[in-house]
Design an enzyme around this catalytic site. Structure first.
Site, PDB file in Angstrom:
ATOM      1  N   HIS A  66      19.622  53.463  19.639  1.00 24.48           N
ATOM      2  CA  HIS A  66      20.474  53.554  20.825  1.00 24.48           C
ATOM      3  C   HIS A  66      20.123  54.817  21.620  1.00 24.48           C
ATOM      4  CE1 HIS A  66      23.553  51.768  17.777  1.00 24.48           C
ATOM      5  NE2 HIS A  66      22.698  50.843  18.167  1.00 24.48           N
ATOM      6  N   TYR A 129      27.628  63.935  14.971  1.00 21.82           N
ATOM      7  CA  TYR A 129      26.917  64.250  16.204  1.00 21.82           C
ATOM      8  C   TYR A 129      27.872  64.760  17.285  1.00 21.82           C
ATOM      9  CZ  TYR A 129      27.936  59.197  16.827  1.00 21.82           C
ATOM     10  OH  TYR A 129      28.524  57.959  16.875  1.00 21.82           O
TER      11      TYR A 129
END
Length: 460
Positions: A66, A129
């Site tokens: 992604h 993240y």
């Protein structure tokens, strides 16, 4: 224990960070994100606003590939992964792959447009993240994907994908040849309808250029309509520049609305999105009592226009990532002083021109080149004077040069004082000396062209 370090990879902007992990009989501790130390080593100060954690129970969980419309700083809280990144941006590195095995001792900075994927190598793996934009349905629609097993990528997954745990959505992603490239960020030029804006469009052909009708600093709704997440830098060439009209009640309000209130809004937008802001300023922020002005000279404007530009400069300087580009006597495409003098010379007219105001011309092509240099070179943020080079001249000197280039006598230009020229006119006060020192921008490696060269190319 390794020292903190940041290293480049074969994908431009994709950085691997080695993290010191401090362990004892109780476990371990690490500084997962340390802005001051990491940015000093070359990691971008990307301004994270959201943290996400993906927990994976089993070995072989595989997620991706992604590419989202934001930057990411990825790390492992516990467990271990095999990470793979694919450049999905247009350009020479499109399709390039980098793989890294990661545990708590390592992190990766992933720039916007680079596809992110990983496979768990240990049970109970937590993948974390930081991102510099908030997730939204609109943002999700702008994601770019590519298939995990695309042979063109050649990713050697430790656990073959037919044995791995994948979502149906990840299985359905297109191969690289059929995926759409990630949308790049682009420089935004405001004031595209003006002389400098026209030159900036030529110097920055990939930029998004908006005219006053499309983005008016005095109308906040036009600024809020801009998709700022797609911008990588702002160049503000928009301003209220009617120097004499600014002295009228209506002009004063318009000048403040655009040059101060509007610029203040732009600064807050730049701060919110952490965007470098280039703001074009003027010699009118000074009273002109010294022969040459340095960047650090205190403001001393004579009239309303200069006051609004000085106030705007002060607002811009409150944002760390700023370039105030101070210029004077701008000459660009369309109606300008040089073109007017050339027209008068050809018609046989003998004009009266002021001879007690001194400075240097600034041709928009060269202004644009200097602005591009500041953005591209990574010059230290701050204020820079930027005009053409060459000797300091009066307006009458410049007019005489034009007449000479057109085959007329220099004496056909009548020299008058500012007071004589302004008799019977409503005029704002002008600085007597507008010459700007160019030493600071020249120290960055940019030397503006001499006025005489540009005059010859424009007039002959």
């Amino acid at each position: 224990m390794a020292d903190l370090s940041v290293r480049q990879t074969e994908i431009p902007g994709l950085l691997v960070v080695d993290l010191p992990v401090h362990g004892d009989n109780r476990g371990w501790f690490k500084e997962n994100w340390q802005q001051a130390k990491m940015t000093e080593l070359g990691l971008p100060d990307f301004g994270p606003v959201q943290q996400n954690i993906s927990f994976n129970d089993e070995v072989g969980v595989t997620r991706g590939i992604h590419a989202e419309p934001w930057d990411k700083f990825v790390s492992v809280a516990t467990g271990r992964i095999f990470g793979a990144w694919v450049d999905l941006r247009e350009g020479e590195s499109h399709g390039r792959v980098v793989t890294v095995e990661m545990g708590p001792e390592r992190a990766v900075f992933v720039p916007r447009g680079v596809g992110n994927a990983y496979q768990t190598l240990a049970p109970g793996t937590a993948y974390a993240y930081l991102v510099n934009d908030h997730w939204s349905p609109e943002a999700k629609a702008r994601h770019t994907f590519v298939q995990l097993g695309d042979p063109a990528l050649g990713i050697a997954w430790p656990i073959p994908l037919h044995e791995a745990i994948l979502s149906d959505a990840d299985k359905a992603h297109p191969v690289l040849a059929e995926s759409r490239p990630a949308l790049p960020r682009r420089t935004l030029v405001l004031g595209a309808g003006g002389q400098l804006g026209t030159a900036l469009q030529a110097a920055l052909p990939s930029a998004v250029a908006l005219s006053r009708a499309e983005a008016d600093l005095a109308k906040p709704e036009t600024l809020e309509a801009i998709e700022w997440r797609d911008v990588d830098a702002i160049v503000n060439a928009a301003a209220y520049t009617a120097v004499d009209l600014a002295e009228t009640p209506e002009g004063r309000r318009e000048a403040w609305a655009t040059n101060v209130t509007g610029v203040g809004r732009l600064v807050e937008i730049a701060r919110r999105h952490r965007l470098p802001l280039v703001h074009v300023s003027s010699d009118y922020v000074f009273d002109g009592t010294v022969p040459e002005h340095r960047e650090d000279e205190p403001f001393s404007p004579l009239g309303v226009y200069g006051q609004t530009k000085a106030a705007g400069d002060a607002l811009v300087a409150t944002w760390e990532k700023h370039y105030v580009v101070r210029t004077s006597w701008v000459v660009g495409e369309g109606k300008n002083f040089v073109a007017t003098m050339a027209m008068l010379a050809d018609k046989g007219v003998c004009p009266a021109v002021v001879d007690d105001q001194f400075g240097r011309l600034s041709f928009t092509e060269d202004l644009a080149a200097g602005i591009v240099h500041l953005l591209a070179s990574g010059a230290e943020y701050g204020t820079y004077n930027l005009t053409n080079g060459g000797p300091v001249q009066s307006w009458a000197d410049i007019a005489a040069d034009v007449f000479e280039l057109r085959g007329r006598s220099r004496d056909d230009v009548t020299r008058v004082s500012t007071e004589e020229y302004g008799a019977g006119r409503t005029m704002a006060p002008r600085p007597r000396h507008s010459s700007l020192s160019l030493a600071k921008i020249e120290a960055t490696g940019h030397r503006p062209r001499d006025v005489a060269y540009r005059m010859r190319t424009l007039v002959e």
